[in-house]
Design an enzyme around this catalytic site. Structure first.
Site, PDB file in Angstrom:
ATOM      1  N   ARG A 103       0.886  -1.188   0.000  1.00 23.78           N
ATOM      2  CA  ARG A 103       0.000   0.000   0.000  1.00 23.78           C
ATOM      3  C   ARG A 103       0.906   1.215   0.000  1.00 23.78           C
ATOM      4  O   ARG A 103       1.699   1.417   0.926  1.00 23.78           O
ATOM      5  CB  ARG A 103      -0.921  -0.012   1.226  1.00 23.78           C
ATOM      6  CG  ARG A 103      -1.691   1.286   1.399  1.00 23.78           C
ATOM      7  CD  ARG A 103      -2.787   1.197   2.438  1.00 23.78           C
ATOM      8  NE  ARG A 103      -3.937   0.477   1.923  1.00 23.78           N
ATOM      9  CZ  ARG A 103      -5.164   0.558   2.427  1.00 23.78           C
ATOM     10  NH1 ARG A 103      -5.405   1.323   3.472  1.00 23.78           N
ATOM     11  NH2 ARG A 103      -6.154  -0.129   1.898  1.00 23.78           N
ATOM     12  N   HIS A 130      -7.451   0.672  -6.446  1.00 22.87           N
ATOM     13  CA  HIS A 130      -7.640  -0.182  -5.269  1.00 22.87           C
ATOM     14  C   HIS A 130      -8.344  -1.478  -5.730  1.00 22.87           C
ATOM     15  O   HIS A 130      -9.509  -1.712  -5.403  1.00 22.87           O
ATOM     16  CB  HIS A 130      -8.487   0.565  -4.233  1.00 22.87           C
ATOM     17  CG  HIS A 130      -8.474  -0.041  -2.860  1.00 22.87           C
ATOM     18  ND1 HIS A 130      -7.656  -1.109  -2.515  1.00 22.87           N
ATOM     19  CD2 HIS A 130      -9.190   0.261  -1.739  1.00 22.87           C
ATOM     20  CE1 HIS A 130      -7.882  -1.410  -1.240  1.00 22.87           C
ATOM     21  NE2 HIS A 130      -8.796  -0.605  -0.753  1.00 22.87           N
ATOM     22  N   GLN A 133     -10.256  -4.078  -3.394  1.00 23.23           N
ATOM     23  CA  GLN A 133     -11.572  -3.623  -2.938  1.00 23.23           C
ATOM     24  C   GLN A 133     -12.651  -4.055  -3.926  1.00 23.23           C
ATOM     25  O   GLN A 133     -13.729  -4.518  -3.541  1.00 23.23           O
ATOM     26  CB  GLN A 133     -11.565  -2.088  -2.820  1.00 23.23           C
ATOM     27  CG  GLN A 133     -12.884  -1.517  -2.352  1.00 23.23           C
ATOM     28  CD  GLN A 133     -13.214  -1.922  -0.924  1.00 23.23           C
ATOM     29  OE1 GLN A 133     -12.388  -1.799  -0.036  1.00 23.23           O
ATOM     30  NE2 GLN A 133     -14.415  -2.439  -0.701  1.00 23.23           N
ATOM     31  N   ASP A 218     -17.360   7.101  -1.628  1.00 20.63           N
ATOM     32  CA  ASP A 218     -16.140   6.934  -0.826  1.00 20.63           C
ATOM     33  C   ASP A 218     -15.880   8.288  -0.165  1.00 20.63           C
ATOM     34  O   ASP A 218     -16.506   9.302  -0.522  1.00 20.63           O
ATOM     35  CB  ASP A 218     -14.982   6.525  -1.754  1.00 20.63           C
ATOM     36  CG  ASP A 218     -13.676   6.232  -0.997  1.00 20.63           C
ATOM     37  OD1 ASP A 218     -13.721   6.061   0.241  1.00 20.63           O
ATOM     38  OD2 ASP A 218     -12.613   6.177  -1.647  1.00 20.63           O
ATOM     39  N   CYS A 258     -16.471   1.583   0.454  1.00 17.57           N
ATOM     40  CA  CYS A 258     -15.317   0.726   0.794  1.00 17.57           C
ATOM     41  C   CYS A 258     -14.933   0.843   2.264  1.00 17.57           C
ATOM     42  O   CYS A 258     -14.268  -0.041   2.789  1.00 17.57           O
ATOM     43  CB  CYS A 258     -14.138   1.069  -0.101  1.00 17.57           C
ATOM     44  SG  CYS A 258     -13.534   2.762   0.081  1.00 17.57           S
ATOM     45  N   ARG A 286     -13.640  -8.782   1.764  1.00 16.97           N
ATOM     46  CA  ARG A 286     -12.214  -8.536   1.486  1.00 16.97           C
ATOM     47  C   ARG A 286     -11.418  -9.787   1.836  1.00 16.97           C
ATOM     48  O   ARG A 286     -10.495 -10.169   1.118  1.00 16.97           O
ATOM     49  CB  ARG A 286     -11.697  -7.347   2.321  1.00 16.97           C
ATOM     50  CG  ARG A 286     -12.371  -6.009   2.040  1.00 16.97           C
ATOM     51  CD  ARG A 286     -12.036  -5.494   0.654  1.00 16.97           C
ATOM     52  NE  ARG A 286     -10.596  -5.412   0.434  1.00 16.97           N
ATOM     53  CZ  ARG A 286      -9.819  -4.399   0.833  1.00 16.97           C
ATOM     54  NH1 ARG A 286     -10.350  -3.350   1.420  1.00 16.97           N
ATOM     55  NH2 ARG A 286      -8.520  -4.400   0.587  1.00 16.97           N
TER      56      ARG A 286
HETATM   57  N1   CP Z   1     -11.387  -0.250   2.318  1.00 20.14           N
HETATM   58  C1   CP Z   1     -10.131  -0.320   2.765  1.00 20.14           C
HETATM   59  O1   CP Z   1      -9.192  -0.578   2.011  1.00 20.14           O
HETATM   60  O2   CP Z   1      -9.985  -0.114   4.105  1.00 20.14           O
HETATM   61  P1   CP Z   1      -8.633   0.039   4.934  1.00 20.14           P
HETATM   62  O3   CP Z   1      -8.030   1.349   4.547  1.00 20.14           O
HETATM   63  O4   CP Z   1      -9.050  -0.023   6.350  1.00 20.14           O
HETATM   64  O5   CP Z   1      -7.709  -1.102   4.561  1.00 20.14           O
HETATM   65  N1  NVA Z   2     -10.027   6.655  -1.311  1.00 19.37           N
HETATM   66  C1  NVA Z   2      -9.645   6.210  -0.004  1.00 19.37           C
HETATM   67  C2  NVA Z   2      -9.882   4.739   0.155  1.00 19.37           C
HETATM   68  C3  NVA Z   2      -9.557   4.174   1.495  1.00 19.37           C
HETATM   69  C4  NVA Z   2      -9.744   2.704   1.569  1.00 19.37           C
HETATM   70  C5  NVA Z   2      -8.185   6.552   0.252  1.00 19.37           C
HETATM   71  O1  NVA Z   2      -7.359   6.394  -0.658  1.00 19.37           O
HETATM   72  O2  NVA Z   2      -7.865   6.992   1.351  1.00 19.37           O
END
Ligand code: CP
Ligand code: NVA
Length: 299
Positions: A103, A130, A133, A218, A258, A286
Site C-alpha cells: 500500500r 484499489h 476492494q 467513498d 469501501c 475482502r
Molecule cells: N477499504 C479499505 O481498504 O480499508 P482500509 O483502509 O481499512 O484497509
Molecule cells: N479513497 C480512499 C480509500 C480508502 C480505503 C483513500 O485512498 O484513502
C-alpha cells in the site's frame, strides 16, 4: 512470467469471474469450519506506507487461514526508510517470501517494485487504484443480486482511486458506470476514455442515481489529502448520498462504500446504516476475495 495484481486489468474478465466464484466457495468452506490450508508454508510480506484496517487484517487473517504466515513491515522500520532503493528492497524481499502486498502513494512506485520482484506483487491501494476492494465489491453484488453484467452503477463523489477501479470493473464485468463528481474532481481522463461506453461522466448526483441498481461512494478526502478536507467539503456540497438519492435509484438498489466512512459527510447515517446498505458484507468479503486471489497467484 510472474503474475502481479496491480490493477483489475492484470486479469482477464474470465479470471476475475473465477476469482469471485472462488471467493464465494472459500467463504462457505470457512463457514463450515473446514480446514483449507491450501497455501501451507507460504509467506506473505505486507509493506504499508498508509493506514489500514480492512486490508491489513484481511490479508493477515486470510494467509493464516490458508496455512501460511504474514509479516507486516512498516517502511520506517525497513532499510527502505533509511534510503535503501526500492528496487533493491524488491529484489531482496522477493527472494525470501512468496508474495508481497503493498500500500503506497504513487502507483509508479508499486510498478517499479513489481518490475524487480521475483514473486507476485499485490496492490493494496495506491493513489491510482484499489483493485482488491473491487474483488470484494463484485463478490458482494453477486451474492445479493446475481450477475452485475448489464446493470447500472452510480458513483457519486470523488473521482479517486476507488472510483478508477470501479471504471476498470465496469469494463471487465460489463456493467455501466455513471459518475457524478464536482468539477475538477473527476477521474483520470485516460482511465475513463479507455473504458469506452462502460463508464461516463454525468452532470449531477441525481442523474447518476436515477434508476441505478447500485449506488457507491467513498470519502471526499483520501489518505494524503487531509489538508484539503475543508476545501473539498465545500466543493462536494450536494454530493452526499442521502435518502433522496437512494429513493430515485431502482427500488431494489443497494448501497456500497469501501470504508472508512464519514457519516453526514459523503453518506447520510440512515443510508449507510439502513436496509439497502451492504457495507459490512463488502468489508467481510475482502477476506474471502483476497484468499481467492492469493490461491490464484500462489497456488
Ligand atoms: N477499504 C479499505 O481498504 O480499508 P482500509 O483502509 O481499512 O484497509
Ligand atoms: N479513497 C480512499 C480509500 C480508502 C480505503 C483513500 O485512498 O484513502
Amino acid at each position: 512470467m510472474t503474475r502481479h495484481f496491480l490493477s483489475l486489468m492484470d486479469c482477464t474478465p474470465k479470471e476475475l469471474r473465477m476469482l469471485v466464484e472462488r471467493a464465494v466457495t472459500l467463504k462457505a468452506i470457512l463457514r463450515r469450519r473446514e480446514p483449507h490450508e491450501y497455501l501451507r508454508g507460504s509467506s506473505l510480506a505486507l509493506i504499508f506506507e498508509k493506514s489500514s484496517t480492512r486490508t491489513r487484517v484481511s490479508f493477515e487473517a486470510g494467509i493464516t487461514q490458508l496455512g501460511g504466515n504474514s509479516m507486516f513491515l512498516a517502511p520506517a522500520e525497513l532499510q527502505l526508510g533509511r534510503g535503501e532503493p526500492l528496487e533493491d528492497t524488491a529484489r531482496v524481499i522477493s527472494r525470501m517470501v512468496n508474495a508481497i502486498v503493498i500500500r503506497t502513494h504513487e502507483h509508479a512506485k508499486l510498478a517499479a517494485f513489481a518490475a524487480h520482484s521475483q514473486v507476485p506483487v499485490i496492490n493494496a491501494l495506491t493513489d491510482r487504484f484499489h483493485p482488491c476492494q473491487l474483488l470484494a465489491d463484485m463478490q458482494t453484488y453477486f451474492e445479493h443480486r446475481g450477475d452485475i453484467a448489464g446493470r447500472t452503477v452510480a458513483w457519486i463523489g470523488d473521482g479517486n482511486n476507488v472510483c478508477q477501479s470501479w471504471i476498470n470493473a465496469a469494463r471487465q464485468f460489463a456493467f455501466t458506470l455513471r459518475i457524478a463528481t464536482p468539477s475538477g474532481y473527476g477521474p483520470d481522463a485516460e482511465i475513463l476514455s479507455a473504458a469506452g461506453d462502460a463508464a461516463r461522466l454525468v452532470a449531477t448526483p441525481e442523474e447518476a442515481a436515477t434508476g441505478a441498481d447500485l449506488v457507491v461512494t467513498d470519502t471526499w478526502a483520501s489518505m494524503g489529502q487531509e489538508s484539503e478536507k475543508e476545501v473539498r467539503a465545500r466543493a462536494f456540497r450536494g454530493f452526499c448520498v442521502d435518502t433522496h438519492l437512494m429513493e430515485i435509484a431502482a427500488p431494489d438498489a443497494l448501497f456500497m462504500h469501501c470504508l472508512p466512512a464519514y457519516r453526514g459527510v459523503e453518506v447520510a447515517a440512515d443510508v449507510i446504516d439502513g436496509p439497502r446498505s451492504v457495507v459490512w458484507d463488502e468489508a467481510e468479503n475482502r477476506l474471502h476475495a483476497q484468499k481467492a486471489l492469493l490461491e490464484f497467484l500462489l497456488g
